[in-house]
Every structure is written in C-alpha cells, then in structure tokens.
Motif scaffolding. Structure first.
Motif, PDB file in Angstrom:
ATOM      1  N   ASP A  89       0.823  -1.208   0.000  1.00  0.00           N
ATOM      2  CA  ASP A  89       0.000   0.000   0.000  1.00  0.00           C
ATOM      3  C   ASP A  89       0.860   1.262   0.000  1.00  0.00           C
ATOM      4  O   ASP A  89       0.530   2.240  -0.679  1.00  0.00           O
ATOM      5  N   ALA A  90       1.951   1.241   0.742  1.00  0.00           N
ATOM      6  CA  ALA A  90       2.832   2.414   0.796  1.00  0.00           C
ATOM      7  C   ALA A  90       3.419   2.719  -0.578  1.00  0.00           C
ATOM      8  O   ALA A  90       3.492   3.879  -0.993  1.00  0.00           O
ATOM      9  N   VAL A  91       3.837   1.685  -1.300  1.00  0.00           N
ATOM     10  CA  VAL A  91       4.401   1.882  -2.637  1.00  0.00           C
ATOM     11  C   VAL A  91       3.329   2.369  -3.603  1.00  0.00           C
ATOM     12  O   VAL A  91       3.546   3.315  -4.365  1.00  0.00           O
ATOM     13  N   VAL A  92       2.172   1.737  -3.574  1.00  0.00           N
ATOM     14  CA  VAL A  92       1.075   2.139  -4.465  1.00  0.00           C
ATOM     15  C   VAL A  92       0.685   3.589  -4.215  1.00  0.00           C
ATOM     16  O   VAL A  92       0.521   4.374  -5.153  1.00  0.00           O
ATOM     17  N   ASP A  93       0.556   3.967  -2.946  1.00  0.00           N
ATOM     18  CA  ASP A  93       0.203   5.354  -2.611  1.00  0.00           C
ATOM     19  C   ASP A  93       1.278   6.319  -3.093  1.00  0.00           C
ATOM     20  O   ASP A  93       0.972   7.374  -3.646  1.00  0.00           O
ATOM     21  N   HIS A  94       2.528   5.955  -2.897  1.00  0.00           N
ATOM     22  CA  HIS A  94       3.624   6.846  -3.290  1.00  0.00           C
ATOM     23  C   HIS A  94       3.630   7.085  -4.799  1.00  0.00           C
ATOM     24  O   HIS A  94       3.700   8.226  -5.238  1.00  0.00           O
ATOM     25  N   VAL A  95       3.554   6.029  -5.575  1.00  0.00           N
ATOM     26  CA  VAL A  95       3.646   6.210  -7.030  1.00  0.00           C
ATOM     27  C   VAL A  95       2.402   6.911  -7.593  1.00  0.00           C
ATOM     28  O   VAL A  95       2.484   7.547  -8.643  1.00  0.00           O
ATOM     29  N   ALA A  96       1.282   6.828  -6.885  1.00  0.00           N
ATOM     30  CA  ALA A  96       0.065   7.482  -7.353  1.00  0.00           C
ATOM     31  C   ALA A  96       0.129   9.000  -7.196  1.00  0.00           C
ATOM     32  O   ALA A  96      -0.447   9.723  -8.005  1.00  0.00           O
ATOM     33  N   ILE A  97       0.840   9.475  -6.185  1.00  0.00           N
ATOM     34  CA  ILE A  97       0.825  10.918  -5.915  1.00  0.00           C
ATOM     35  C   ILE A  97       2.190  11.581  -5.984  1.00  0.00           C
ATOM     36  O   ILE A  97       2.284  12.791  -5.850  1.00  0.00           O
ATOM     37  N   ASN A  98       3.245  10.805  -6.204  1.00  0.00           N
ATOM     38  CA  ASN A  98       4.575  11.383  -6.124  1.00  0.00           C
ATOM     39  C   ASN A  98       5.472  10.818  -7.203  1.00  0.00           C
ATOM     40  O   ASN A  98       5.469   9.617  -7.431  1.00  0.00           O
ATOM     41  N   GLY A  99       6.267  11.635  -7.821  1.00  0.00           N
ATOM     42  CA  GLY A  99       7.183  11.167  -8.854  1.00  0.00           C
ATOM     43  C   GLY A  99       8.611  11.024  -8.371  1.00  0.00           C
ATOM     44  O   GLY A  99       9.477  10.581  -9.115  1.00  0.00           O
ATOM     45  N   ASN A 100       8.866  11.394  -7.114  1.00  0.00           N
ATOM     46  CA  ASN A 100      10.237  11.341  -6.590  1.00  0.00           C
ATOM     47  C   ASN A 100      10.623   9.939  -6.134  1.00  0.00           C
ATOM     48  O   ASN A 100       9.769   9.162  -5.726  1.00  0.00           O
ATOM     49  N   PRO A 101      11.911   9.652  -6.143  1.00  0.00           N
ATOM     50  CA  PRO A 101      12.380   8.388  -5.563  1.00  0.00           C
ATOM     51  C   PRO A 101      12.064   8.342  -4.066  1.00  0.00           C
ATOM     52  O   PRO A 101      11.861   9.390  -3.431  1.00  0.00           O
ATOM     53  N   ALA A 102      12.040   7.143  -3.516  1.00  0.00           N
ATOM     54  CA  ALA A 102      11.722   6.976  -2.094  1.00  0.00           C
ATOM     55  C   ALA A 102      12.488   5.798  -1.512  1.00  0.00           C
ATOM     56  O   ALA A 102      12.992   4.946  -2.250  1.00  0.00           O
ATOM     57  N   ARG A 103      12.559   5.786  -0.203  1.00  0.00           N
ATOM     58  CA  ARG A 103      13.151   4.674   0.549  1.00  0.00           C
ATOM     59  C   ARG A 103      12.181   4.291   1.665  1.00  0.00           C
ATOM     60  O   ARG A 103      11.387   5.102   2.117  1.00  0.00           O
ATOM     61  N   PHE A 104      12.309   3.051   2.109  1.00  0.00           N
ATOM     62  CA  PHE A 104      11.536   2.604   3.257  1.00  0.00           C
ATOM     63  C   PHE A 104      12.099   3.236   4.523  1.00  0.00           C
ATOM     64  O   PHE A 104      13.230   3.713   4.546  1.00  0.00           O
ATOM     65  N   LEU A 105      11.329   3.185   5.579  1.00  0.00           N
ATOM     66  CA  LEU A 105      11.821   3.533   6.903  1.00  0.00           C
ATOM     67  C   LEU A 105      12.531   2.310   7.458  1.00  0.00           C
ATOM     68  O   LEU A 105      12.093   1.180   7.225  1.00  0.00           O
ATOM     69  N   GLY A 106      13.593   2.522   8.208  1.00  0.00           N
ATOM     70  CA  GLY A 106      14.269   1.394   8.856  1.00  0.00           C
ATOM     71  C   GLY A 106      13.380   0.810   9.940  1.00  0.00           C
ATOM     72  O   GLY A 106      12.674   1.551  10.637  1.00  0.00           O
ATOM     73  N   SER A 107      13.400  -0.487  10.070  1.00  0.00           N
ATOM     74  CA  SER A 107      12.590  -1.162  11.076  1.00  0.00           C
ATOM     75  C   SER A 107      13.010  -0.703  12.471  1.00  0.00           C
ATOM     76  O   SER A 107      14.188  -0.710  12.812  1.00  0.00           O
ATOM     77  N   ARG A 108      12.036  -0.309  13.271  1.00  0.00           N
ATOM     78  CA  ARG A 108      12.330   0.119  14.649  1.00  0.00           C
ATOM     79  C   ARG A 108      12.856  -1.030  15.486  1.00  0.00           C
ATOM     80  O   ARG A 108      13.539  -0.809  16.479  1.00  0.00           O
ATOM     81  N   SER A 109      12.554  -2.247  15.099  1.00  0.00           N
ATOM     82  CA  SER A 109      13.000  -3.422  15.855  1.00  0.00           C
ATOM     83  C   SER A 109      14.392  -3.903  15.442  1.00  0.00           C
ATOM     84  O   SER A 109      14.944  -4.785  16.079  1.00  0.00           O
ATOM     85  N   HIS A 110      14.920  -3.337  14.376  1.00  0.00           N
ATOM     86  CA  HIS A 110      16.211  -3.794  13.855  1.00  0.00           C
ATOM     87  C   HIS A 110      17.116  -2.596  13.589  1.00  0.00           C
ATOM     88  O   HIS A 110      17.346  -2.218  12.449  1.00  0.00           O
ATOM     89  N   ARG A 111      17.601  -2.014  14.654  1.00  0.00           N
ATOM     90  CA  ARG A 111      18.506  -0.875  14.534  1.00  0.00           C
ATOM     91  C   ARG A 111      19.877  -1.270  15.042  1.00  0.00           C
ATOM     92  O   ARG A 111      20.000  -2.063  15.966  1.00  0.00           O
ATOM     93  N   ARG A 112      20.876  -0.675  14.439  1.00  0.00           N
ATOM     94  CA  ARG A 112      22.237  -0.885  14.931  1.00  0.00           C
ATOM     95  C   ARG A 112      22.353  -0.248  16.317  1.00  0.00           C
ATOM     96  O   ARG A 112      21.656   0.718  16.617  1.00  0.00           O
ATOM     97  N   PRO A 113      23.275  -0.768  17.130  1.00  0.00           N
ATOM     98  CA  PRO A 113      23.503  -0.115  18.428  1.00  0.00           C
ATOM     99  C   PRO A 113      23.881   1.353  18.233  1.00  0.00           C
ATOM    100  O   PRO A 113      24.472   1.726  17.222  1.00  0.00           O
ATOM    101  N   PHE A 114      23.553   2.174  19.220  1.00  0.00           N
ATOM    102  CA  PHE A 114      23.711   3.617  19.115  1.00  0.00           C
ATOM    103  C   PHE A 114      25.121   4.022  18.663  1.00  0.00           C
ATOM    104  O   PHE A 114      25.269   4.844  17.754  1.00  0.00           O
ATOM    105  N   LEU A 115      26.148   3.479  19.280  1.00  0.00           N
ATOM    106  CA  LEU A 115      27.518   3.882  18.929  1.00  0.00           C
ATOM    107  C   LEU A 115      27.884   3.490  17.499  1.00  0.00           C
ATOM    108  O   LEU A 115      28.692   4.155  16.864  1.00  0.00           O
ATOM    109  N   GLN A 116      27.304   2.429  16.984  1.00  0.00           N
ATOM    110  CA  GLN A 116      27.568   2.038  15.598  1.00  0.00           C
ATOM    111  C   GLN A 116      26.864   2.975  14.609  1.00  0.00           C
ATOM    112  O   GLN A 116      27.275   3.086  13.469  1.00  0.00           O
ATOM    113  N   ARG A 117      25.805   3.640  15.052  1.00  0.00           N
ATOM    114  CA  ARG A 117      25.093   4.557  14.172  1.00  0.00           C
ATOM    115  C   ARG A 117      25.767   5.918  14.064  1.00  0.00           C
ATOM    116  O   ARG A 117      25.579   6.634  13.090  1.00  0.00           O
TER     117      ARG A 117
END
Length: 177
Positions: A89-117
């Motif tokens: 749904d996110a991809v379909v919505d994006h391409v319907a109203i926007n012509g710019n490139p996009a990226r997903f949001l990083g999963s909140r459950s899978h983040r690198r440790p703070f110091l590595q970021r």
C-alpha cells in the motif's frame, strides 16, 4: 507496475527471505517481475530465483536491465532485506501521488547499536530504493552497480518499514554460534 531488482553473490538464504516478503506484492498484482543480477554465485541462488519465477542474469548491461524491466517503477533491494506489512500500500500510494524516488523507513525493531550509528553512512540500498523507470533510465550507465543508481538525492520516506539485509545476516551469524 513494479520491477524488483537485486544483485547477489552466494545469497541463497537471503534471496529466499526477500522473495518470500515480496509475495504480497505479486498477489496484489503490483510486482510485475523480479530481476536477480548474479555475480558468480556457487550456492543455490539460481534455484531459488528460478523457483520464484525471477529472471536470473549472470551477464548483463545495466542499461539493458533497466530498459527490459516490465514495471514503470523499479524497487532496488539488497538480498535479505524484508519489507514489512503495509509495504504494498505504501508503494502504491507513493507512485500514485509522487514522482520522486523513495526509501523505506528502517525497522524500529532492527537498529544498529547507538555507537555504531554515530557518524556512519547507510549503504545506498540499506533501506531499498524506489525510483521510476524513466528516472533510472536517465542516470543508468553501462557497468553501473545498483548501489550507484541509489545514490540520488531528494528521496522521500515511504510509510512502511524494512528489515535491512545486515540485520538478517547478523541474526544468522548469532544463531550459528
């Protein structure tokens, strides 16, 4: 409407995980085709791609790959990355109203440790890269890697998360111990 493109080398398990996450898009009729660009895999990557109905290329020119894509939009992913629920749904919505490139949001459950970021730049495909075929055709060059295509500026955030490929690899390494 959407062509998925991945580059791999000995990524059998990661490829299987990503392809299974894309099934929802195929069922909805959003994913038109999947192209896997192989860099000399010696594992079961070709069998996984074939079983999923992907085009598995061992020799290619990136301009020809983009030109041959059946979708009007391209989603560039790393093997192992898994778009999470709601991605279609996110991809379909994006391409319907926007012509710019996009990226997903990083999963909140899978983040690198703070110091590595701190001070670390994300890999160009870590969060995927959604781009129109027209825009990709304008920047693609022979010999270019997918990551080079994804270095463009001005990307929007999709309203969907992705588990990055590095998280999948880290989990497998931890389980192997």
């Amino acid at each position: 409407m959407l062509t998925i493109i991945m580059e791999c080398r000995d990524n059998e398990a990661e490829l299987a995980q990503t392809l299974s996450a894309l099934v929802a898009g195929a069922v909805e009729g959003v994913v038109r085709d999947v192209i896997v660009l192989d860099h000399g895999s010696r594992d079961g990557s070709p069998r996984v791609a074939d079983a999923a109905g992907c085009r598995f290329l061992t020799s290619w020119d990136m301009t020809d790959v983009v030109r041959s894509a059946r979708g009007d939009w391209l989603l560039l992913l790393e093997p192992g990355a898994r778009p999470l629920a709601g991605w279609v749904d996110a991809v379909v919505d994006h391409v319907a109203i926007n012509g710019n490139p996009a990226r997903f949001l990083g999963s909140r459950s899978h983040r690198r440790p703070f110091l590595q970021r701190l001070g670390r730049r994300k890999a160009p495909l870590e969060l995927g890269y959604l781009v129109s075929k027209r825009q990709a055709s304008a920047v693609v060059r022979s010999g270019m890697a997918l990551a080079d295509m994804a270095k463009g500026a001005g990307v929007r955030a999709l309203v969907a998360e992705i588990v990055p490929a590095w998280a999948v690899k880290a989990l497998r390494a931890e389980m192997a111990r």
